[in-house]
Design a protein around this motif. Structure first.
Motif, PDB file in Angstrom:
ATOM      1  N   PRO A   1     -23.619   0.058 -19.523  1.00 50.70           N
ATOM      2  CA  PRO A   1     -22.459  -0.218 -18.607  1.00 50.70           C
ATOM      3  C   PRO A   1     -21.411   1.064 -19.467  1.00 50.70           C
ATOM      4  N   GLU A   2     -21.536   1.109 -20.913  1.00 53.19           N
ATOM      5  CA  GLU A   2     -20.410   1.998 -21.411  1.00 53.19           C
ATOM      6  C   GLU A   2     -20.326   3.490 -20.768  1.00 53.19           C
ATOM      7  N   GLY A   3     -21.612   4.079 -20.198  1.00 52.34           N
ATOM      8  CA  GLY A   3     -21.694   5.054 -19.121  1.00 52.34           C
ATOM      9  C   GLY A   3     -21.167   5.187 -18.313  1.00 52.34           C
ATOM     10  N   ARG A   4     -20.583   4.042 -17.800  1.00 53.03           N
ATOM     11  CA  ARG A   4     -22.188   4.021 -16.239  1.00 53.03           C
ATOM     12  C   ARG A   4     -20.642   5.121 -15.591  1.00 53.03           C
ATOM     13  N   LEU A   5     -19.392   4.917 -15.945  1.00 59.29           N
ATOM     14  CA  LEU A   5     -17.874   5.165 -15.574  1.00 59.29           C
ATOM     15  C   LEU A   5     -18.186   6.385 -15.168  1.00 59.29           C
ATOM     16  N   VAL A   6     -18.467   7.272 -15.791  1.00 60.46           N
ATOM     17  CA  VAL A   6     -19.091   8.908 -15.702  1.00 60.46           C
ATOM     18  C   VAL A   6     -19.529   9.127 -15.341  1.00 60.46           C
ATOM     19  N   ALA A   7     -21.293   8.104 -15.252  1.00 62.75           N
ATOM     20  CA  ALA A   7     -22.581   8.918 -15.188  1.00 62.75           C
ATOM     21  C   ALA A   7     -22.529   8.844 -13.230  1.00 62.75           C
ATOM     22  N   MET A   8     -21.536   7.622 -12.844  1.00 65.19           N
ATOM     23  CA  MET A   8     -20.920   7.986 -11.396  1.00 65.19           C
ATOM     24  C   MET A   8     -20.734   9.353 -11.132  1.00 65.19           C
ATOM     25  N   ALA A   9     -19.478   9.586 -11.725  1.00 62.31           N
ATOM     26  CA  ALA A   9     -18.584  10.553 -11.577  1.00 62.31           C
ATOM     27  C   ALA A   9     -19.292  11.759 -11.318  1.00 62.31           C
ATOM     28  N   GLU A  10     -20.320  12.284 -12.400  1.00 67.61           N
ATOM     29  CA  GLU A  10     -21.436  13.185 -12.578  1.00 67.61           C
ATOM     30  C   GLU A  10     -22.128  13.177 -11.911  1.00 67.61           C
ATOM     31  N   ALA A  11     -22.763  12.161 -10.684  1.00 69.45           N
ATOM     32  CA  ALA A  11     -23.811  11.535 -10.143  1.00 69.45           C
ATOM     33  C   ALA A  11     -22.740  12.483  -8.844  1.00 69.45           C
ATOM     34  N   TYR A  12     -21.652  12.326  -8.205  1.00 69.54           N
ATOM     35  CA  TYR A  12     -20.719  12.395  -7.440  1.00 69.54           C
ATOM     36  C   TYR A  12     -20.569  14.076  -7.691  1.00 69.54           C
ATOM     37  N   TRP A  13     -20.362  14.504  -8.743  1.00 70.87           N
ATOM     38  CA  TRP A  13     -19.950  16.121  -8.307  1.00 70.87           C
ATOM     39  C   TRP A  13     -21.024  16.719  -8.698  1.00 70.87           C
ATOM     40  N   ALA A  14     -22.185  16.357  -8.951  1.00 75.73           N
ATOM     41  CA  ALA A  14     -23.418  16.926  -9.252  1.00 75.73           C
ATOM     42  C   ALA A  14     -24.246  17.581  -7.648  1.00 75.73           C
ATOM     43  N   PHE A  15     -24.115  15.860  -6.659  1.00 77.04           N
ATOM     44  CA  PHE A  15     -24.553  15.844  -5.256  1.00 77.04           C
ATOM     45  C   PHE A  15     -23.228  16.918  -4.264  1.00 77.04           C
ATOM     46  N   ALA A  16     -21.971  16.755  -5.077  1.00 75.45           N
ATOM     47  CA  ALA A  16     -21.734  17.939  -3.946  1.00 75.45           C
ATOM     48  C   ALA A  16     -22.108  19.761  -4.265  1.00 75.45           C
ATOM     49  N   PHE A  17     -21.929  19.543  -5.769  1.00 73.86           N
ATOM     50  CA  PHE A  17     -22.500  21.352  -6.124  1.00 73.86           C
ATOM     51  C   PHE A  17     -24.047  21.396  -5.820  1.00 73.86           C
ATOM     52  N   ALA A  18     -24.422  19.918  -5.569  1.00 74.81           N
ATOM     53  CA  ALA A  18     -26.055  20.642  -5.675  1.00 74.81           C
ATOM     54  C   ALA A  18     -26.501  21.100  -3.664  1.00 74.81           C
ATOM     55  N   ALA A  19     -25.409  20.936  -3.043  1.00 79.40           N
ATOM     56  CA  ALA A  19     -25.142  20.554  -1.288  1.00 79.40           C
ATOM     57  C   ALA A  19     -24.195  21.005  -0.531  1.00 79.40           C
TER      58      ALA A  19
END
Length: 208
Positions: A93-111
């Motif tokens: 829970p404590e890292g969920r917000l950052v994890a989602m933002a990083e997942a969004y960022w990684a997706f965008a720049f992967a493709a």
């Protein structure tokens, strides 16, 4: 005789459907390759046909227009993004917000070419009569995760739909500016600024 013919017909139908899906996937992949090399304005059914060494009429059996192909790509992209967000939201829970933002960022720049198609960037036509189911699912996962983070802090979102729109728009803005090279310091500084501002922006969406 009849019972034997029915399974054979069923198997043949499944094979044709599988071949049809495989062809559609090849068309979508070819469109993404052309877009990554030359931009979406260069993507046409004829260009895709030439790349795959097919005649254009064969491809029109699968997609009647470039716009239909882009809608299909948009659905593929949102389905993949939704899965990435779902996995990120399963973290601590404590890292969920950052994890989602990083997942969004990684997706965008992967493709990036897919991200552009999903968001009407680089000259890609955007807008359909109804929001695709895959996009709604991505937003739903995002909303549930944000609500869970708020509840874990003993608070709630003052306006859940508004919070989703605000945080999503913020992430999209950071990604878009970074892709366009509009933030000094490049991609990594853009990502750092995004993550630094994320927590205060989320906190502003809460009420006790």
């Amino acid at each position: 005789m009849t019972s034997k013919a029915q399974p054979e017909q069923s198997a043949s139908k499944k094979r044709r459907e599988r071949e049809r899906q495989e062809m559609r996937t090849r068309l979508l992949d070819a469109a993404r390759i052309i877009a990554s090399e030359e931009g979406w304005n260069a993507v046409t059914i004829r260009r895709i046909a030439g790349r795959l060494e097919y005649s254009a009429p064969i491809l029109y059996q699968h997609f009647s227009s470039k716009e239909e192909l882009l809608v299909e790509l948009m659905m593929v992209g949102f389905a993949e993004l939704a899965e990435r967000l779902r996995l990120a939201a399963e973290g601590l829970p404590e890292g969920r917000l950052v994890a989602m933002a990083e997942a969004y960022w990684a997706f965008a720049f992967a493709a990036p070419e897919l991200y552009q198609a999903m968001n009407g960037m680089d000259g890609v036509p955007f807008g359909t009569a109804e929001t695709p189911r895959e996009a709604k699912n991505a937003f739903r996962i995002f909303r549930i995760a944000l609500q869970g983070i708020a509840e874990g802090r003993g608070a709630e979102l003052a306006d859940p739909p508004g919070a989703v729109d605000t945080i999503w728009a913020f992430l999209h803005g950071c990604v878009s500016l970074a892709m366009a090279g509009r933030i000094a310091g490049g991609k990594e500084r853009s990502r750092t600024l995004m993550l630094t501002a994320l927590e205060p922006m989320f906190t502003a969406q809460l009420r006790d």
